[in-house]
Scaffold this active site. Structure first.
Site, mmCIF file in Angstrom:
data_model
loop_
_atom_site.group_PDB
_atom_site.id
_atom_site.type_symbol
_atom_site.label_atom_id
_atom_site.label_comp_id
_atom_site.label_asym_id
_atom_site.label_seq_id
_atom_site.Cartn_x
_atom_site.Cartn_y
_atom_site.Cartn_z
ATOM 1 N N HIS A 11 42.655 28.764 -5.664
ATOM 2 C CA HIS A 11 43.662 29.707 -5.176
ATOM 3 C C HIS A 11 43.038 30.844 -4.359
ATOM 4 O O HIS A 11 41.839 31.131 -4.466
ATOM 5 C CB HIS A 11 44.435 30.300 -6.352
ATOM 6 C CG HIS A 11 43.556 31.070 -7.305
ATOM 7 N ND1 HIS A 11 43.118 32.348 -7.052
ATOM 8 C CD2 HIS A 11 43.009 30.723 -8.489
ATOM 9 C CE1 HIS A 11 42.360 32.775 -8.032
ATOM 10 N NE2 HIS A 11 42.266 31.791 -8.933
ATOM 11 N N GLU A 13 42.283 34.781 -3.231
ATOM 12 C CA GLU A 13 41.782 35.904 -4.030
ATOM 13 C C GLU A 13 42.913 36.569 -4.815
ATOM 14 O O GLU A 13 43.977 36.876 -4.276
ATOM 15 C CB GLU A 13 41.133 36.941 -3.119
ATOM 16 C CG GLU A 13 40.578 38.151 -3.877
ATOM 17 C CD GLU A 13 40.150 39.280 -2.956
ATOM 18 O OE1 GLU A 13 38.936 39.462 -2.771
ATOM 19 O OE2 GLU A 13 41.049 39.966 -2.405
ATOM 20 N N ARG A 62 48.954 32.791 -9.539
ATOM 21 C CA ARG A 62 48.100 32.803 -8.355
ATOM 22 C C ARG A 62 47.898 31.402 -7.784
ATOM 23 O O ARG A 62 47.763 31.232 -6.574
ATOM 24 C CB ARG A 62 46.752 33.461 -8.672
ATOM 25 C CG ARG A 62 45.953 32.849 -9.816
ATOM 26 C CD ARG A 62 44.861 33.807 -10.244
ATOM 27 N NE ARG A 62 43.930 33.259 -11.234
ATOM 28 C CZ ARG A 62 44.123 33.318 -12.555
ATOM 29 N NH1 ARG A 62 45.221 33.869 -13.048
ATOM 30 N NH2 ARG A 62 43.196 32.842 -13.379
ATOM 31 N N GLU A 89 42.971 27.680 -15.183
ATOM 32 C CA GLU A 89 41.574 28.102 -15.150
ATOM 33 C C GLU A 89 40.942 27.909 -16.536
ATOM 34 O O GLU A 89 41.643 27.808 -17.552
ATOM 35 C CB GLU A 89 41.504 29.571 -14.721
ATOM 36 C CG GLU A 89 40.122 30.212 -14.709
ATOM 37 C CD GLU A 89 39.120 29.508 -13.818
ATOM 38 O OE1 GLU A 89 38.762 28.345 -14.135
ATOM 39 O OE2 GLU A 89 38.677 30.104 -12.828
ATOM 40 N N TYR A 92 38.243 31.806 -20.829
ATOM 41 C CA TYR A 92 36.985 32.515 -21.061
ATOM 42 C C TYR A 92 36.966 33.307 -22.369
ATOM 43 O O TYR A 92 36.041 34.070 -22.617
ATOM 44 C CB TYR A 92 36.676 33.441 -19.887
ATOM 45 C CG TYR A 92 35.920 32.766 -18.768
ATOM 46 C CD1 TYR A 92 34.573 32.445 -18.906
ATOM 47 C CD2 TYR A 92 36.547 32.431 -17.581
ATOM 48 C CE1 TYR A 92 33.877 31.814 -17.887
ATOM 49 C CE2 TYR A 92 35.860 31.798 -16.552
ATOM 50 C CZ TYR A 92 34.522 31.502 -16.715
ATOM 51 O OH TYR A 92 33.830 30.875 -15.701
ATOM 52 N N ARG A 116 29.305 31.567 -16.970
ATOM 53 C CA ARG A 116 30.168 31.248 -15.843
ATOM 54 C C ARG A 116 30.030 29.805 -15.375
ATOM 55 O O ARG A 116 31.003 29.186 -14.965
ATOM 56 C CB ARG A 116 29.856 32.164 -14.650
ATOM 57 C CG ARG A 116 30.158 33.619 -14.849
ATOM 58 C CD ARG A 116 29.769 34.407 -13.605
ATOM 59 N NE ARG A 116 30.658 34.110 -12.488
ATOM 60 C CZ ARG A 116 30.349 34.311 -11.213
ATOM 61 N NH1 ARG A 116 29.145 34.757 -10.884
ATOM 62 N NH2 ARG A 116 31.224 34.041 -10.256
ATOM 63 N N HIS A 188 42.087 26.248 -9.719
ATOM 64 C CA HIS A 188 41.183 27.370 -9.983
ATOM 65 C C HIS A 188 39.735 26.928 -9.820
ATOM 66 O O HIS A 188 39.444 25.728 -9.746
ATOM 67 C CB HIS A 188 41.432 27.901 -11.395
ATOM 68 C CG HIS A 188 42.865 28.287 -11.612
ATOM 69 N ND1 HIS A 188 43.320 29.568 -11.447
ATOM 70 C CD2 HIS A 188 43.945 27.533 -11.956
ATOM 71 C CE1 HIS A 188 44.628 29.594 -11.669
ATOM 72 N NE2 HIS A 188 45.020 28.373 -11.983
#
Length: 259
Positions: A11, A13, A62, A89, A92, A116, A188
């Site tokens: 996507h 920003e 997004r 996404e 996390y 990451r 994502h």
């Protein structure tokens, strides 16, 4: 010779991309720059003569907003759009909302790089004490999932992203591709990386070095068995693309910020 064409797209920003924060499952709209990126992506695909037949997105705004803007720029607003949490996404966990550069300053750049980019390292899980826990799990969009709310992830490695993504890929997206339809997956950074790993057979070690910038379409040309006939291609100005990749990689470098 390629039989099928598939486009992956991280996507445009988002607000937290701009602030260099782990966004993950927190819902965010595109920034002004993200809107431009999505529009430019659609313009590029149209200019190069591509037309879409089906679009898939995550449940996050997004991703959906990017798909809207791309299809609008292409004149393909009528194309069906299907949404699934399985394209979300990576989750996390406890890192959600934290600034990557500040984490690198406190924990070291290598630790943040592993969080990451590694394949099988899972961050600490999110708990009810986390400031964004209820923003995520009280969101009614997750009542539409094909698993109960309590079975949705609280933290994920990239491997776990691929594990929850593959059933949707195999059962929903692949049949569309095999109908000779040109498919766009507007998702994502990590859901696209997971799919690239699967399709191209990228090793657990090498996937660490795969970085995808926002708003850049990725073309995959596949044979009748959905095997790539050549490496994936990031479409657009290659100098700008390399600069965008470096910008993403620099997000995990230690530096003091005001956010």
């Amino acid at each position: 010779m390629p039989k099928y064409k598939l486009f992956l797209l991280r996507h445009g920003e988002g607000a937290w991309n701009k602030e260099n924060r782990f966004c993950s499952w927190v819902d965010q709209h595109l920034s002004e720059e993200g809107v431009k990126e999505a529009q430019q992506c659609g313009g590029l695909l149209k200019e190069q003569g591509y037309r879409l037949d089906a679009v898939f997105t995550s449940l996050l705004t997004r991703s959906i907003q990017t798909a809207w803007l791309v299809t609008q720029a292409m004149g393909d607003e009528w194309v069906p759009v299907l949404k699934s949490w399985r394209l979300n996404e990576r989750h996390y966990g406890a890192l959600i909302g934290l600034n990557r550069a500040e984490l690198a300053l406190n924990h070291g750049e290598e630790e943040v790089r592993l969080w990451r980019r590694s394949y099988d390292i899972t961050p600490p899980p999110i708990t009810e004490s986390h400031p964004f826990f209820f923003d995520i799990y009280n969101d009614r969009r997750y009542l539409t999932c094909d698993v109960p709310l309590e079975e949705l992830p609280r933290s994920e490695s990239l491997k776990q992203v691929l594990d929850r993504l593959l059933p949707y890929w195999n059962n929903v997206i692949v049949p569309e591709i095999k109908k000779d339809r040109t498919v766009l997956i507007s998702a994502h950074g990590n859901s696209c990386r997971a799919l690239l790993k699967h399709i191209e057979g990228i090793s657990d070690d090498d996937i660490v070095g795969v970085t995808l910038p926002t708003g850049i379409p990725i073309l995959l040309e596949l044979d009748s068995d959905l095997q790539p006939v050549k490496p994936h291609e990031l479409l657009g100005n290659q100098v700008q693309i390399q600069n965008a990749i470096r910008k993403v990689e620099d997000q995990g470098k230690a530096k003091k910020t005001d956010t």
